[in-house]
Design a protein around this motif. Sequence first.
Motif, short mmCIF file in Angstrom:
data_model
loop_
_atom_site.label_atom_id
_atom_site.label_comp_id
_atom_site.label_asym_id
_atom_site.label_seq_id
_atom_site.Cartn_x
_atom_site.Cartn_y
_atom_site.Cartn_z
N THR A 339 36.39 44.30 44.80
CA THR A 339 36.05 44.86 43.49
C THR A 339 36.71 46.22 43.30
N ARG A 340 36.63 47.06 44.33
CA ARG A 340 37.27 48.38 44.25
C ARG A 340 38.79 48.27 44.15
N LEU A 341 39.35 47.35 44.94
CA LEU A 341 40.81 47.18 44.92
C LEU A 341 41.28 46.68 43.56
N TYR A 342 40.64 45.64 43.06
CA TYR A 342 41.05 45.07 41.77
C TYR A 342 40.79 46.04 40.62
N GLU A 343 39.68 46.78 40.70
CA GLU A 343 39.37 47.72 39.63
C GLU A 343 40.47 48.78 39.51
N ARG A 344 40.94 49.27 40.66
CA ARG A 344 42.02 50.26 40.65
C ARG A 344 43.31 49.66 40.10
#
Length: 794
Positions: A339-344
Amino acid sequence: MTAIKHALQRDIFTPNDERLLSIVNVCKAGKKKKNCFLCATVTTERPVQVRVVKVKKSDKGDFYKRQMAWELRDLAEVDAKDASKENPEFDLHFEKVYRWVASSTAEKNSFISCIWKLNQRYLRKKVEFVNVSSQLLEESVPSGESQSVAGGDEDALDDYQELNAREEQDIEGMMEVCEYAISNAEAFAEKLSKELQVLDGNYMDLSKGHIRALQEGDLSSSKGIEACINASEALLQCMNVALRPGHEKLMSVKQQQHLFTELRDTFSRRLTNHLNNVFVHQGHDQSSVLSQHMAELTLPKHSPLHRDLLHYAKLMEWLKNTQREKYEGLSRTYVDYMTRLYEREIKDFFEVAKIKMAGTAKEGKGNKFGLHGSSGKLTGSTSSLNKLAVQGSSSRRSQSSSLLDMGNMSASDLDVADRTKFDKIFEQVLSELEPLCLAEQDFISKFFKLQQHPTLGEVEESDGVVPSRQPTPGEKDMVRLMMNKVFQSIETELNSLITLGDKIDTFHSLYMLVKMSHHVWTAENVDPTSYLSTTLGNVLVTVKRNFDKCISGQIRQMEEVKISKKSKVGILPFVAGFEEFAELAETIFRNAERRGDLDKAYVKLIRAVFMNVEKVANESQKTPRDVVMMENFHHIFSTLSHLKISCLETERREAKHKYTDHLQSYVINSLGQPLEKLNHFFEGVEARVAQGVREDEVSYQLAFNKQELRKVIKEYPGKEVKKGLDNLYKKVDKHLCEEESLLQVVWHSMQDEFIRQYKHFEGLIGRCYPGSGITMEFTIGDMLEYFSSIAQSH
């Protein structure tokens, strides 16, 4: 052969309460090599039944099946063919002779030896052994022992092996809990034999290699992962062995179960820790190339991460079946990190897209769009149109997307280029998101073993048979929840991008509606329940709402139009604007899935155009109402005829009707002016006839006698008629606008109408003033010359 023997025991003979004692790989003599296995078996229940069983692989080659069985008591003879030489051939004489060729002489000899021992033990009728080495038979059963095994258990067939420490401990423990262990040794031996069978055949025995793999196997190499997979599957089989009542109390069984539990816990901890590290390290490697992708408006592909993690898919399935809590914990960890990777990545991606979109608006310099028609001025309401001149560039471009401003839009090649660039940017965004979401959902389904639906490959592998394992509602929900979490920013970012595009130019909603509809249609064809399909469907609602607002905005601005009292009207900007809108829309919606939305918008817009043309015509002071109606409906009719919009065919015919009606009305009303007195005179004549006066008696009316007629006719000699027509031409020229090019059409219609009126006047003179000799002072030929020379002179 040991592995095959184990597999046959497990899959074929254990379910039938049989024990496999010997096996030989054979094929029929003299025929094509189709291998099978001959198995010597005994039943585990008494009385013992001894059989020779033929086993072969299934047609697909993925499992073994029992094909034929013979009772050993029906065997009459075993022919080994040659007692002195190595020879793999042998015959078994049952009700008929079966000729076989073994894969090796050693397997043949071992099998025949087992048959001989079983014959000696269980059968009163002895089988004849022909061409069998006596040495082989003597080695099989040492001298003096053949009779002693006659009533014993089949375990006596195996060579004696000394008990190991664990076996001694187990026997001592059993003797302590078994009261008759010493008093009734035979009963105890029988109980012991049955219980030992539980542990026999590797059912609850894990190899040292498997134990080592579970405890310290390398989870970072392909070979190590494969070893761990095999070991974990073997462990699961051992833990799932079906025990008979009472077996769970055996010390050996308890010890094995404890060992298995420790191995399971140890390996699950190792696997969980390793995968957690893989998530983190792989993600760091992935984010290092982020800046390069952003510059190109592309999203990083996660296929390397997926490819590496899928090596662990079988281990994840094992974890799901054995340690559900750890499996769910790994699922949460993966989702949180991704989630953090894709959000960035997605945030940066959309920022670049917005910058590129905004760049299309900033490239235009100055206010290219005014509120001017082709030959006159229009002003909007104080709250909207008059503010346009002092608004900023981005605001001006937003206003420029109205039908009011479309009159001059065709001259702006830059605007067309901007919209084309916007369309490409929006398509690029959707094209990047689509494979990203599909790939991630496919990975989640495979890695976490959450089956969505049978894939094409699965259907092909099953020869058209639907796989037995169907996705459960819980699995579908879990995939959906994981995807919603991982890509929670996509819908928000898409709506933000759509809002920006709409602010830059409200006509962008046409492009977005077509593109978004196509991608929704594509996603639904792939999987109507997928995250991508659902999300794009939600965003499509927003796009459709913006499209509807765009159409409503055009209609509202038409209604707010006010005309100038000092200038002629000409082609109203929203009429020219509808043409531009329709040409643009037809290009955008060509072969589009949402054509119906455009057709509904067309009907709303064209009805508003019709209504507001009428409104402007009625309010016009400088330009005659007929001219406003004639010119604008002629333009509408030409537009609809050119574009051939099928849903507006009724409106096309209506526009033509209105154009021709107002053309005729304008011509008739205009021609009454150059011959005004003559027209009034003959209108009076027609009025008397209509009141009942006979035509040949009209000349007796004082106001319409022959003398009055001659007086009126003398006022219109040819020279005066031409002068009047010349003034009429100038007046018509002032009324009409240049871009519609209707002057010559109107002038020709006036010529035809003038000739018609001339002939009508002549007819009235002939009928109402017969024999008077009164005629007009100019002829039809004169009129044709007047009209032609006037047109040429201007």
